[in-house]
Design an enzyme around this catalytic site. Structure first.
Site, PDB file in Angstrom:
ATOM      1  NE  ARG A 182      81.515  25.979  99.136  1.00 41.26           N
ATOM      2  CZ  ARG A 182      80.216  26.512  98.737  1.00 41.26           C
ATOM      3  NH1 ARG A 182      80.318  26.674  97.335  1.00 41.26           N
ATOM      4  NH2 ARG A 182      79.252  26.588  99.418  1.00 41.26           N
ATOM      5  NE  ARG A 239      79.429  25.000  91.318  1.00 44.35           N
ATOM      6  CZ  ARG A 239      78.531  25.939  91.963  1.00 44.35           C
ATOM      7  NH1 ARG A 239      77.325  25.871  91.496  1.00 44.35           N
ATOM      8  NH2 ARG A 239      78.589  26.612  92.935  1.00 44.35           N
ATOM      9  CE1 TYR A 244      72.108  27.867 103.042  1.00 48.07           C
ATOM     10  CE2 TYR A 244      73.595  28.105 104.916  1.00 48.07           C
ATOM     11  CZ  TYR A 244      73.455  28.322 103.660  1.00 48.07           C
ATOM     12  OH  TYR A 244      74.170  29.304 102.850  1.00 48.07           O
ATOM     13  CG  ASP A 274      77.394  21.496 101.276  1.00 48.24           C
ATOM     14  OD1 ASP A 274      77.954  22.132 100.699  1.00 48.24           O
ATOM     15  OD2 ASP A 274      76.247  21.858 102.248  1.00 48.24           O
ATOM     16  NE  ARG A 316      77.402  18.682  91.079  1.00 50.56           N
ATOM     17  CZ  ARG A 316      75.984  18.300  90.846  1.00 50.56           C
ATOM     18  NH1 ARG A 316      75.983  17.182  90.342  1.00 50.56           N
ATOM     19  NH2 ARG A 316      75.135  19.016  91.244  1.00 50.56           N
TER      20      ARG A 316
HETATM   21  O1  CP3 Z   1      86.144  24.275 100.467  1.00 49.24           O
HETATM   22  C1  CP3 Z   1      85.949  22.998  99.894  1.00 49.24           C
HETATM   23  O2  CP3 Z   1      86.588  22.986  98.754  1.00 49.24           O
HETATM   24  C2  CP3 Z   1      85.347  21.719 100.527  1.00 49.24           C
HETATM   25  C3  CP3 Z   1      84.037  21.590 100.133  1.00 49.24           C
HETATM   26  C4  CP3 Z   1      82.770  22.371 100.506  1.00 49.24           C
HETATM   27  C5  CP3 Z   1      81.453  22.597 100.046  1.00 49.24           C
HETATM   28  N1  CP3 Z   1      80.770  23.391 100.502  1.00 49.24           N
HETATM   29  C6  CP3 Z   1      81.284  22.039  98.502  1.00 49.24           C
HETATM   30  C7  CP3 Z   1      80.293  22.451  97.569  1.00 49.24           C
HETATM   31  C8  CP3 Z   1      82.549  23.273 101.927  1.00 49.24           C
HETATM   32  C9  CP3 Z   1      83.750  23.439 103.074  1.00 49.24           C
HETATM   33  C10 CP3 Z   1      81.298  23.856 101.874  1.00 49.24           C
HETATM   34  C11 CP3 Z   1      80.898  24.533 102.885  1.00 49.24           C
HETATM   35  C12 CP3 Z   1      79.579  25.132 102.677  1.00 49.24           C
HETATM   36  N2  CP3 Z   1      78.317  24.817 102.265  1.00 49.24           N
HETATM   37  C13 CP3 Z   1      79.165  26.387 103.291  1.00 49.24           C
HETATM   38  C14 CP3 Z   1      80.072  27.224 104.433  1.00 49.24           C
HETATM   39  C15 CP3 Z   1      80.936  28.018 103.620  1.00 49.24           C
HETATM   40  C16 CP3 Z   1      80.412  28.900 102.450  1.00 49.24           C
HETATM   41  O3  CP3 Z   1      80.824  28.931 101.497  1.00 49.24           O
HETATM   42  O4  CP3 Z   1      79.513  29.840 102.939  1.00 49.24           O
HETATM   43  C17 CP3 Z   1      77.717  26.825 103.122  1.00 49.24           C
HETATM   44  C18 CP3 Z   1      76.928  27.791 103.510  1.00 49.24           C
HETATM   45  C19 CP3 Z   1      77.389  25.497 102.275  1.00 49.24           C
HETATM   46  C20 CP3 Z   1      75.939  25.281 101.890  1.00 49.24           C
HETATM   47  C21 CP3 Z   1      75.788  25.338 100.269  1.00 49.24           C
HETATM   48  N3  CP3 Z   1      76.495  24.248  99.669  1.00 49.24           N
HETATM   49  C22 CP3 Z   1      75.408  26.085  99.444  1.00 49.24           C
HETATM   50  C23 CP3 Z   1      74.644  27.360  99.854  1.00 49.24           C
HETATM   51  C24 CP3 Z   1      75.634  25.833  98.124  1.00 49.24           C
HETATM   52  C25 CP3 Z   1      75.247  26.080  96.898  1.00 49.24           C
HETATM   53  C26 CP3 Z   1      75.878  27.459  96.302  1.00 49.24           C
HETATM   54  C27 CP3 Z   1      77.002  26.877  95.351  1.00 49.24           C
HETATM   55  O5  CP3 Z   1      77.957  27.243  95.655  1.00 49.24           O
HETATM   56  O6  CP3 Z   1      76.486  26.161  94.621  1.00 49.24           O
HETATM   57  C28 CP3 Z   1      76.322  24.482  98.298  1.00 49.24           C
HETATM   58  C29 CP3 Z   1      76.948  23.597  97.155  1.00 49.24           C
HETATM   59  C30 CP3 Z   1      78.134  23.067  97.197  1.00 49.24           C
HETATM   60  N4  CP3 Z   1      79.108  22.930  98.207  1.00 49.24           N
HETATM   61  C31 CP3 Z   1      79.010  22.973  96.032  1.00 49.24           C
HETATM   62  C32 CP3 Z   1      80.298  22.582  96.325  1.00 49.24           C
HETATM   63  C33 CP3 Z   1      81.533  22.131  95.470  1.00 49.24           C
HETATM   64  C34 CP3 Z   1      78.579  23.128  94.578  1.00 49.24           C
HETATM   65  C35 CP3 Z   1      77.662  21.796  94.180  1.00 49.24           C
HETATM   66  C36 CP3 Z   1      77.666  21.415  92.624  1.00 49.24           C
HETATM   67  O7  CP3 Z   1      78.783  21.168  92.254  1.00 49.24           O
HETATM   68  O8  CP3 Z   1      76.696  21.904  92.160  1.00 49.24           O
END
Ligand code: CP3
Length: 355
Positions: A26, A30, A152, A76, A39
């Protein structure tokens, strides 16, 4: 074997790097002001993911700032359910919402195959990033593991323990197995297209691997991931693949026996000596700083970082977090971490030189 030009790929080839490559799960997100600025202008998170120029720009942001050894594509894991016809939205501050799959008829409404048309912007973003990435920096693609995606898709959201998916698997094992099969095929197809578009390696995220009893862990995590790795390598013979499993603990030893991943990404709860002796002796490892130690910074961060380096840096090792970076992490702490890893403490000798 010719020596790979990117240090992360050399580690995936089983070699030890004197200064371990470092990137963070990640790392685009943010905690970065430049991400928040982009964003704010975008309509929604998914629109950002599906706009190749924005996705490429966000992928490159952390690499420019910290010169990480890898960029991970900004996207994502839930774009796959979306490409299978399930409705996916990200609600501001609340995380993902999907139309929960509650019965076999909802399963039957999913596409039988992943719709690459919907994912075209992802492949385009990969080629845009490739163009601007420094030669020594690896580009990583990724997907969610079938089990994690299924939880999910069934719950329609993230929960504390992904109970709805687990219950569904107990109550409807045959239907659940069909969903897993569909996700195995979709993942193989998706990862192969990411390789064709130019990624150097991929990571499979099994974030919810840790909530299952051993038998279920084998059926829903180990076995499907083994099939994915085998099938991707049939299409892309040298495909480099990292497996991330959160909370799998000692289950990782059976995972590496069955799944031919090139490296295992460890979460922060695993005992370091256990992981060195039982995982790293067989496979390169990646990890595993507690994201909260990074948030805390200061002496706690240095202590935790050094402890990891001392145990793993004697063998093939990629420095990373044990899970994603937290949004309120100060940028200065990430700078501190990267400096610490790269100052390659002199007391860390290669394993074969240790007494
Ligand atoms: O790692 C990176 O920088 C690459 C991008 C990436 C994102 N999500 C961006 C993201 C990757 C590899 C993921 C994987 C992901 N997404 C997983 C597996 C790894 C983990 O973190 O557990 C899962 C379970 C998800 C599902 C997901 N996406 C959730 C549960 C959420 C909400 C929680 C949160 O952190 O907001 C997201 C949103 C998300 N994915 C954001 C980002 C940058 C935040 C979105 C925003 O900007 O509001």
């Amino acid at each position: 074997m010719t020596l790979a030009t990117k240090s992360l790929l050399r580690v995936l080839d089983g070699l030890r790097e004197p200064i371990p490559p470092v990137w963070l799960m990640r790392q685009a997100g943010r905690y970065l002001p430049e991400y928040r600025a982009l964003r704010e202008k975008a309509g929604s998170f998914l629109e950002l993911c599906f706009d190749p120029k924005s996705a490429a720009e966000i992928t490159l942001q952390p690499v420019r700032r910290f010169s990480f050894d890898a960029a991970i594509l900004f996207s994502d894991i839930l774009v796959v359910p979306h490409a299978l016809g399930q409705r996916v939205v990200f609600e501001e501050g609340e995380g993902p919402r999907l139309d929960a799959i509650q019965d076999a008829s909802a399963l039957a409404r999913l596409h039988r195959e992943i719709d690459h048309g919907r994912l075209e912007p992802v492949y385009e973003a990969i080629s845009l990033v490739k163009r601007d990435l420094p030669k020594a920096t690896a580009l990583l693609g990724f997907c969610g593991a079938p089990w994690t995606l299924a939880t999910y898709m069934i719950a329609g959201r993230g929960t504390d323990d992904q109970r709805p998916g687990r219950l569904f698997a107990y109550r409807h094992p045959r239907e659940f197995a069909k969903l897993i099969d569909l996700l195995v095929d979709a993942s193989v197809s998706y990862l192969s297209r990411q390789f064709a578009a130019g990624v150097d390696a991929v990571q499979i995220f099994d974030t919810w691997a840790g909530v299952l009893p051993a038998g279920e862990f084998h059926n829903w995590c180990v076995e499907p991931c083994a099939r994915i790795v085998t099938a991707v390598r049939k299409k892309i013979p040298n495909a480099k693949i990292i497996g991330f499993l959160r909370g799998a603990g000692t289950g990782l030893t059976s995972y590496i026996q069955a799944v031919a991943v090139d490296a295992v990404s460890l979460d922060w709860t695993i005992d370091l000596a256990f992981a060195r002796d039982h995982i790293q002796r067989q496979r390169p490892v990646q990890g595993n700083l507690d994201p909260l130690a990074l948030l805390a910074g200061g002496a706690a961060l240095e202590r935790a970082t050094d402890a990891i380096l001392e145990v793993f840096a004697g063998g093939p090792f990629i420095f990373n977090l044990g899970h994603g970076i937290l949004p309120d992490t100060p940028v200065a702490h990430v700078e501190q971490l990267v400096r610490r890893v790269r100052s390659a403490p002199a007391h860390i000798a290669p394993a074969d030189q240790k007494q």
